[in-house]
Design a protein around this motif. Structure first.
Motif, PDB file in Angstrom:
ATOM      1  N   TYR A 114      20.781  27.304  11.902  1.00  0.00           N
ATOM      2  CA  TYR A 114      19.897  26.539  11.029  1.00  0.00           C
ATOM      3  C   TYR A 114      20.693  25.618  10.093  1.00  0.00           C
ATOM      4  N   GLU A 115      21.940  25.976   9.809  1.00  0.00           N
ATOM      5  CA  GLU A 115      22.775  25.107   8.980  1.00  0.00           C
ATOM      6  C   GLU A 115      23.220  23.877   9.769  1.00  0.00           C
ATOM      7  N   VAL A 116      23.579  24.082  11.055  1.00  0.00           N
ATOM      8  CA  VAL A 116      24.027  22.970  11.892  1.00  0.00           C
ATOM      9  C   VAL A 116      22.852  22.068  12.256  1.00  0.00           C
ATOM     10  N   SER A 117      21.723  22.662  12.644  1.00  0.00           N
ATOM     11  CA  SER A 117      20.592  21.881  13.147  1.00  0.00           C
ATOM     12  C   SER A 117      19.783  21.202  12.050  1.00  0.00           C
ATOM     13  N   HIS A 118      19.672  21.870  10.877  1.00  0.00           N
ATOM     14  CA  HIS A 118      18.769  21.365   9.844  1.00  0.00           C
ATOM     15  C   HIS A 118      19.421  21.160   8.480  1.00  0.00           C
ATOM     16  N   GLY A 119      20.606  21.707   8.284  1.00  0.00           N
ATOM     17  CA  GLY A 119      21.203  21.641   6.962  1.00  0.00           C
ATOM     18  C   GLY A 119      20.570  22.618   5.992  1.00  0.00           C
ATOM     19  N   TYR A 120      19.839  23.623   6.513  1.00  0.00           N
ATOM     20  CA  TYR A 120      19.192  24.622   5.664  1.00  0.00           C
ATOM     21  C   TYR A 120      20.180  25.721   5.274  1.00  0.00           C
ATOM     22  N   ALA A 121      19.850  26.411   4.160  1.00  0.00           N
ATOM     23  CA  ALA A 121      20.635  27.564   3.733  1.00  0.00           C
ATOM     24  C   ALA A 121      19.979  28.860   4.173  1.00  0.00           C
ATOM     25  N   VAL A 122      18.785  28.749   4.771  1.00  0.00           N
ATOM     26  CA  VAL A 122      18.039  29.921   5.239  1.00  0.00           C
ATOM     27  C   VAL A 122      17.472  29.602   6.612  1.00  0.00           C
ATOM     28  N   PRO A 123      17.087  30.627   7.394  1.00  0.00           N
ATOM     29  CA  PRO A 123      16.479  30.367   8.701  1.00  0.00           C
ATOM     30  C   PRO A 123      15.241  29.490   8.594  1.00  0.00           C
ATOM     31  N   CYS A 124      14.916  28.817   9.709  1.00  0.00           N
ATOM     32  CA  CYS A 124      13.830  27.821   9.727  1.00  0.00           C
ATOM     33  C   CYS A 124      12.508  28.387   9.219  1.00  0.00           C
ATOM     34  N   ASP A 125      12.185  29.637   9.604  1.00  0.00           N
ATOM     35  CA  ASP A 125      10.893  30.194   9.233  1.00  0.00           C
ATOM     36  C   ASP A 125      10.789  30.449   7.735  1.00  0.00           C
ATOM     37  N   GLN A 126      11.927  30.502   7.038  1.00  0.00           N
ATOM     38  CA  GLN A 126      11.917  30.651   5.588  1.00  0.00           C
ATOM     39  C   GLN A 126      11.980  29.300   4.886  1.00  0.00           C
ATOM     40  N   ALA A 127      12.033  28.220   5.673  1.00  0.00           N
ATOM     41  CA  ALA A 127      12.136  26.875   5.110  1.00  0.00           C
ATOM     42  C   ALA A 127      10.947  26.009   5.507  1.00  0.00           C
ATOM     43  N   GLY A 128       9.824  26.660   5.825  1.00  0.00           N
ATOM     44  CA  GLY A 128       8.624  25.906   6.152  1.00  0.00           C
ATOM     45  C   GLY A 128       8.544  25.419   7.576  1.00  0.00           C
ATOM     46  N   GLU A 129       9.408  25.923   8.461  1.00  0.00           N
ATOM     47  CA  GLU A 129       9.415  25.512   9.863  1.00  0.00           C
ATOM     48  C   GLU A 129       8.981  26.687  10.738  1.00  0.00           C
ATOM     49  N   TYR A 136       2.162  19.923 -12.372  1.00  0.00           N
ATOM     50  CA  TYR A 136       1.054  20.603 -11.688  1.00  0.00           C
ATOM     51  C   TYR A 136       1.575  21.588 -10.647  1.00  0.00           C
ATOM     52  N   LEU A 137       2.607  21.176  -9.894  1.00  0.00           N
ATOM     53  CA  LEU A 137       3.146  22.053  -8.855  1.00  0.00           C
ATOM     54  C   LEU A 137       3.790  23.296  -9.464  1.00  0.00           C
ATOM     55  N   ARG A 138       4.454  23.122 -10.616  1.00  0.00           N
ATOM     56  CA  ARG A 138       5.044  24.293 -11.288  1.00  0.00           C
ATOM     57  C   ARG A 138       3.960  25.281 -11.708  1.00  0.00           C
ATOM     58  N   GLN A 139       2.860  24.772 -12.263  1.00  0.00           N
ATOM     59  CA  GLN A 139       1.769  25.643 -12.700  1.00  0.00           C
ATOM     60  C   GLN A 139       1.126  26.361 -11.518  1.00  0.00           C
ATOM     61  N   VAL A 140       0.877  25.607 -10.443  1.00  0.00           N
ATOM     62  CA  VAL A 140       0.227  26.203  -9.271  1.00  0.00           C
ATOM     63  C   VAL A 140       1.126  27.249  -8.633  1.00  0.00           C
ATOM     64  N   ALA A 141       2.413  26.940  -8.478  1.00  0.00           N
ATOM     65  CA  ALA A 141       3.343  27.871  -7.841  1.00  0.00           C
ATOM     66  C   ALA A 141       3.497  29.148  -8.658  1.00  0.00           C
ATOM     67  N   ARG A 184       6.160  22.339   5.372  1.00  0.00           N
ATOM     68  CA  ARG A 184       7.520  21.816   5.242  1.00  0.00           C
ATOM     69  C   ARG A 184       7.651  20.922   4.009  1.00  0.00           C
ATOM     70  N   THR A 185       6.654  20.049   3.774  1.00  0.00           N
ATOM     71  CA  THR A 185       6.684  19.188   2.596  1.00  0.00           C
ATOM     72  C   THR A 185       6.634  20.017   1.317  1.00  0.00           C
ATOM     73  N   LEU A 186       5.790  21.055   1.288  1.00  0.00           N
ATOM     74  CA  LEU A 186       5.719  21.925   0.119  1.00  0.00           C
ATOM     75  C   LEU A 186       7.067  22.582  -0.148  1.00  0.00           C
ATOM     76  N   TYR A 187       7.716  23.081   0.908  1.00  0.00           N
ATOM     77  CA  TYR A 187       9.011  23.731   0.737  1.00  0.00           C
ATOM     78  C   TYR A 187      10.022  22.775   0.121  1.00  0.00           C
ATOM     79  N   ARG A 188      10.034  21.533   0.572  1.00  0.00           N
ATOM     80  CA  ARG A 188      10.985  20.558   0.036  1.00  0.00           C
ATOM     81  C   ARG A 188      10.710  20.250  -1.428  1.00  0.00           C
ATOM     82  N   LYS A 189       9.419  20.149  -1.798  1.00  0.00           N
ATOM     83  CA  LYS A 189       9.080  19.890  -3.194  1.00  0.00           C
ATOM     84  C   LYS A 189       9.484  21.071  -4.073  1.00  0.00           C
ATOM     85  N   LEU A 190       9.227  22.292  -3.602  1.00  0.00           N
ATOM     86  CA  LEU A 190       9.613  23.480  -4.370  1.00  0.00           C
ATOM     87  C   LEU A 190      11.122  23.580  -4.504  1.00  0.00           C
ATOM     88  N   ARG A 191      11.829  23.251  -3.424  1.00  0.00           N
ATOM     89  CA  ARG A 191      13.288  23.309  -3.465  1.00  0.00           C
ATOM     90  C   ARG A 191      13.830  22.279  -4.447  1.00  0.00           C
TER      91      ARG A 191
END
Length: 446
Positions: free
Chosen positions: A55-70, A408-413, A432-439
């Motif tokens: 997941y680091e090579v393919s996506h640049g993620y620090a966690v597996p895809c399913d934990q990153a909104g994929e 708003y996103l901070r309050q909702v989360a 996926r978009t939500l995960y990126r905004k939270l990150r």
């Protein structure tokens, strides 16, 4: 176990090198065990691949895809014990590209799962980044679902029915199906069914002989003959008059047709792709479209998303269209104008976006399309939208939209107790978009 895995890896490495497409062997801990030459040439960088996380090579993620909104094919493969296949966006040195990922479990002699074989089928039907190329561009979840269907259908001879609103790019999708098929070297012929009168239908589609009717002073080759060996695209097939539908059905059932005024049968050799913005099932129920013809043209329906459904693609589409439009090179859209566009419904879809940008290019004297260069109807919708009422309710002061969204996103989360996919659905964005905004806001996933 480690010794056994090492032996299996050595044996599988030889198999990997025999695979022409990029392929890799991945351990149950997501670490890359081996890669083939095709994988290294496309996805490789200046660092060794082995023992890095996939997941680091393919996506640049620090966690597996399913934990990153994929959706993670490895996790699904492990959970089901069956082969998995899904479309992903993968990093390359040149940027992200669409990849049809095929994941297979690998077991030892005792039947124990030891690793996974991943084969990556490159998806060339569309691009995920701006460029000078023609064709489809997108990266949103809705676009990728459609693209996955296109990629599955393209290599086959199955008839495809494209379903979508006007302006969603049905001809582009049909061309992508042709260009990615074994018929790519032959003709791609479009038939505009909405422009064909009942009297001209047979002549245009099948051709006619000289003297076949008044005005037929020369022999004319039909579009079925022009598409021989290639793809015949029937755009807006729901507009074909009912009496002529039986003649099209006969062509599809027998593969044989006759030019008007001829007694000689000719054999058709075309791959059929049809498109419509109409509800053909309702037309069948109303007796306006033949049921047998409907089933002939629709073994593989592909719904095309509206621009509103793939609004995450809007910045990318703007970049691409500005690069393709006359005078658009070097022109940009201001942040304020982009926010207005992101809230717009786009009833005319991508065709309407193109018109908006063409207008903006002519009005943008400083090379920037601002709010003042947008059509008035966009601003009217924006001013009556929910976003403005929220600002008014919060304060008499004008709050920047980015700040408003972040707060708003901070309050909702902080208050939401469900899963991220449920929150994303309520917010009207992809997981996926939500995960990126939270990150970006450094908010932990719930």
């Amino acid at each position: 176990m480690q010794t056994e895995l090492h032996l299996i890896t050595n044996e599988m490495t030889e198999i990997l090198e025999g695979i022409t497409e990029p392929a890799t062997l991945i351990g149950t801990d997501y670490r890359i065990l081996a890669t083939n030459a095709a994988y290294r040439s496309i996805y490789g960088d200046d660092r060794p691949m082995q023992q890095r996380y996939c997941y680091e090579v393919s996506h640049g993620y620090a966690v597996p895809c399913d934990q990153a909104g994929e959706s993670c094919p490895l996790k699904r493969c492990r959970d089901t014990g069956k082969n998995q296949r899904m479309l992903h966006l993968h990093n390359t040195p040149a940027g992200e590209e669409h990849v049809d990922v095929e994941m297979q479990p690998v077991h030892n002699a005792s039947g124990q799962l030891v690793c996974f074989l991943e084969i990556m089928h490159r998806v060339l039907e569309a691009k995920a980044r701006p460029g000078e190329q023609e064709g489809m561009v997108g990266r949103s979840e809705a676009f990728n679902r459609m693209l996955e269907m296109v990629h599955r259908a393209a290599p086959s001879e199955i008839s495809v029915l494209l379903l979508g609103e006007s302006g969603t790019g049905k001809e582009l999708v049909a061309k992508a199906l042709h260009d990615s098929s074994p018929r790519a070297g032959k003709s791609f012929v479009t038939v505009e069914c909405s422009g064909l009168s009942e009297s001209l239908f047979e002549s245009e589609l099948f051709g006619h002989e000289r003297g076949a009717f008044t005005g037929a002073v020369n022999r004319k080759r039909g579009l079925v003959e022009a598409a021989r060996g290639g793809t015949l695209f029937l755009d807006e097939i729901g507009e074909i008059p009912l009496p002529q539908q039986v003649k099209l059905l006969r062509l599809l059932e027998t593969g044989v047709y006759r030019a008007v005024g001829s007694v000689e049968p000719q054999h058709a050799d075309v791959r059929l792709v049809c498109a419509t913005h109409r509800n053909l099932k309702k037309m069948v129920q109303a007796g306006e479209f033949r049921q047998d013809l409907y089933y002939r043209i629709s073994p593989f329906p592909i719904p095309l998303p509206t621009l509103k459904q793939r609004i995450d693609d809007l910045p990318l589409l703007i970049d691409v269209l500005l690069g393709r439009l006359a005078g658009g090179e070097g022109v940009s859209v201001s942040g304020a104008a982009l926010k207005v566009l992101m809230r717009y419904d786009f009833p005319g879809n991508i065709r309407e976006l193109r018109n908006i940008l063409e207008r903006g290019i002519l009005l943008a004297d400083d090379g920037v399309i601002g709010v003042d260069q947008l059509p008035p109807e966009l601003l009217m919708q924006s001013e009556t939208g929910h976003e403005m009422s929220v600002v008014t309710a919060m304060s008499d002061a004008v709050v920047p939209l980015d700040t408003l969204e972040d707060n708003y996103l901070r309050q909702v989360a902080a208050s939401f107790r469900g899963e991220n996919r449920e929150l994303a659905a309520l917010l009207g964005i992809s997981e996926r978009t939500l995960y990126r905004k939270l990150r970006r806001l450094k908010i932990g996933s719930g």
